[in-house]
Design a protein around this motif. Structure first.
Motif, short mmCIF file in Angstrom:
data_model
loop_
_atom_site.label_atom_id
_atom_site.label_comp_id
_atom_site.label_asym_id
_atom_site.label_seq_id
_atom_site.Cartn_x
_atom_site.Cartn_y
_atom_site.Cartn_z
N THR A 64 -1.49 8.19 -2.78
CA THR A 64 -0.73 8.33 -1.54
C THR A 64 -1.62 8.12 -0.32
O THR A 64 -1.26 7.40 0.62
CB THR A 64 -0.07 9.72 -1.49
N LYS A 77 -2.48 4.50 0.17
CA LYS A 77 -1.38 3.72 0.73
C LYS A 77 -1.23 3.99 2.23
O LYS A 77 -0.95 3.08 3.01
CB LYS A 77 -0.08 4.06 0.01
N ARG A 78 -1.41 5.24 2.64
CA ARG A 78 -1.27 5.62 4.05
C ARG A 78 -2.53 5.32 4.86
O ARG A 78 -2.54 5.49 6.07
CB ARG A 78 -0.95 7.11 4.16
N CYS A 104 -2.26 15.81 1.38
CA CYS A 104 -0.83 15.56 1.16
C CYS A 104 -0.04 16.87 1.22
O CYS A 104 1.08 16.92 1.76
CB CYS A 104 -0.61 14.86 -0.18
N CYS A 151 2.22 13.93 -3.36
CA CYS A 151 0.98 13.29 -3.78
C CYS A 151 1.19 12.62 -5.13
O CYS A 151 1.61 13.27 -6.09
CB CYS A 151 -0.15 14.32 -3.87
N GLU A 152 0.90 11.34 -5.19
CA GLU A 152 1.10 10.58 -6.42
C GLU A 152 -0.06 10.70 -7.40
O GLU A 152 -0.07 10.05 -8.44
CB GLU A 152 1.35 9.10 -6.09
#
Length: 540
Positions: free
Chosen positions: A103, A106-107, A121, A128-129
């Motif tokens: 996550t 990506k951000r 996160c 949160c991945e």
């Protein structure tokens, strides 16, 4: 006259000396007016000396005016936006981390890399991945080798040979049923004469629902011996499949508008196996009753065209039906003939269970009916508890047991187990009709029963029929030395058969012993104790 060395032609000059120092002559011939050749020396270049450099004078430039801007000549190209930093003040460059959570990456945010989910996160209330698995670096050669193996090592699973046997665990369960479980449920050790392997197994190979029932029973027996989540999962799977297919068959076999069901032999066999499953599983919720009701309906309404299977069904159904009266408060009486015989015949030499073929279960059924009569008089407060009719019934049972002749060959394990059943039947009668207190008669009967148990082989197929007589004799053991032998017999039976209902039978016997020691007059009524605990199980 002067010598040749004094001749002007031979006198060395300054130029010739300089030339001789720096190199050799190079001669060239030139024409002259008088036709003579003149040698012209050739000089080579030499390094320029600093003393020979002349200083060139420059014109003086006017002084720079303080009011005029200073023009600095810049280099060609794109101008710099910022001046370059000096090496001493520049910060050391850091490589970007690639170990953050998916996550944050990506951000494009900084991740604190807390496992399993980062705090960044969580603080921002963002899902949160997690983190990508760490990949081990492999060279191109290793990747190519893996690709080749993946393309060449292709394996295709073979289809199942038998319907219902789906994987390696199921094949293990089938083998366990043949080699162990079938022997525990029958008096036949040899697979060629065991009715489970001789009659039921060939039927299961042609019927998927029956095969699921066989594997369910085998998995249940394995779980009672050694707890395993893998076996429990397969047991639940096969049980669900077996019941589903059984219901489909029953819906398809409904006869006419009356809704009557014609049971095929494979469906009847499934009902028997589910009944036995409740025994091996140690179920105490009375699950066996719905299968018992269906089997009772079948026994009263239809017969199989296969005489071997019909004999197997009759023996197993009546055995468990009559044995269920020993541990339950069911008011239904088992119909018996006046001579204590069952309404069918089983050859004692081929019988799978003791007590049915030799007629002893006729006496046990009569005693169970007598107990229900006496319990009813106790609950209603009627005196005497042993009325005239009960006394006559008890006398008839006692006389029948004394005149009973064992059909088995003396000196064989079958003979010993038959005599044990006879002894336990008499103990059952005594505990029903006599007060719950020590007496020389009951002590002698229990001692003889223990001697029969000790004469039996400690392991093997014969132990499959020991639980019911052991339970009845255990409920009459007033003496401490008798209880030691009973405990030893229960432990050996559990180790040999692995049946789940043995544990609950032993708990009931322990409770009866506590009531005996307390001189409780209700210690004879173990059915009420079982019912008070919310249990309903078979002691078979």
């Amino acid at each position: 006259m002067s010598s040749c060395s004094d001749s002007p032609m031979n006198t060395p000059t300054l130029e010739s000396n300089v030339t001789s120092v720096s190199g050799t002559y190079s001669k060239s011939r030139t024409g002259s007016t008088d036709g003579s050749d003149e040698v012209v020396p050739k000089t080579e270049e030499r390094e320029l000396l600093l003393s020979e450099v002349k200083v060139e004078s420059f014109a003086e430039e006017p002084p720079i005016s303080p009011t005029e801007p200073v023009r600095i000549r810049r280099g060609r190209g794109r101008p710099r936006l910022y001046p370059p930093r000096s090496p001493t003040t520049s910060k050391a460059t850091k490589a970007r981390s690639k170990t953050g959570c998916t996550t944050c990456r990506k951000r494009k945010k900084k991740c604190d890399e807390t496992k399993p989910f980062c705090l960044s996160c969580q603080k921002n209330n963002i899902h949160c991945e997690g983190y990508k698995p760490v990949e081990i670096w492999k060279s191109g050669k290793e990747r190519a080798a893996e690709a080749r193996r993946g393309s060449t090592d292709v394996k295709f699973e073979l289809p199942p040979l038998m319907e219902g046997v789906e994987n390696d665990i199921d094949r293990l369960l089938l083998q366990h049923f043949v080699s162990r479980a079938s022997c525990v449920l029958s008096l036949h050790e040899d697979q060629s004469t065991n009715p489970f392997t001789k009659i039921l197994l060939p039927m299961a190979l042609r019927h998927e629902g029956l095969m699921h029932s066989v594997l369910c029973l085998s998995a249940s027996h394995l779980c009672s011996i050694n707890k395993s989540q893998e076996y429990e999962d397969r047991m639940a799977h096969h049980r669900g499949q077996a019941l589903h297919l059984l219901n489909q068959d029953l819906e398809r076999h409904k006869a006419g508008e009356t809704g009557g069901i014609i049971y095929e032999d494979s469906n009847v066999a499934q009902i028997l196996l589910h009944l036995l499953h409740s025994i091996t599983d140690g179920n105490t919720s009375g699950e066996y009753r719905m299968h018992m009701i269906a089997a009772k309906k079948i026994a009263m309404t239809q017969k199989s065209k296969n005489p071997e299977f019909q004999s197997l069904f009759d023996e197993f159904f009546y055995y468990h039906w009559i044995a269920s009266q020993v541990t339950s408060l069911d008011d239904a009486e088992v119909p018996m003939m006046d001579d204590f015989n069952l309404p069918f015949q089983v050859n004692p030499s081929t019988a799978a269970l003791i007590g049915v073929s030799d007629g002893l279960f006729g006496f046990i059924s009569k005693i169970s009916n007598l107990r229900r009569r006496m319990r009813s008089r106790v609950d209603e407060g009627l005196e005497p508890i042993m009325d005239y009719e009960a006394l006559l019934a008890a006398h008839a049972i006692d006389s029948g047991l004394r005149s009973w002749v064992c059909p088995q060959t003396p000196g064989t394990p079958r003979y010993t187990i038959s005599m044990l059943y006879r002894q336990a039947t008499w103990v059952y009668l005594y505990r029903t009709t006599k007060d719950s207190k020590p007496h020389p008669f009951i002590k002698s009967a229990v001692d003889d029963g223990i001697r029969y148990i000790k004469e039996l082989p400690a392991e093997g197929w014969i132990q499959s029929n020991v639980l019911l007589p052991l339970f009845l004799i255990g409920c009459a053991a007033f003496e401490e030395d008798q209880r030691v032998e009973i405990n030893r017999a229960f432990s050996g039976l559990m180790a040999c058969t692995g049946l789940g209902n043995i544990t609950y039978a032993k708990e009931v016997v322990d409770r009866i012993w506590a009531l005996m020691d307390a001189r409780d007059p209700d210690s004879w009524d173990w059915e009420k104790i079982i019912h008070a605990n919310g249990w309903d199980f078979l002691a078979t």
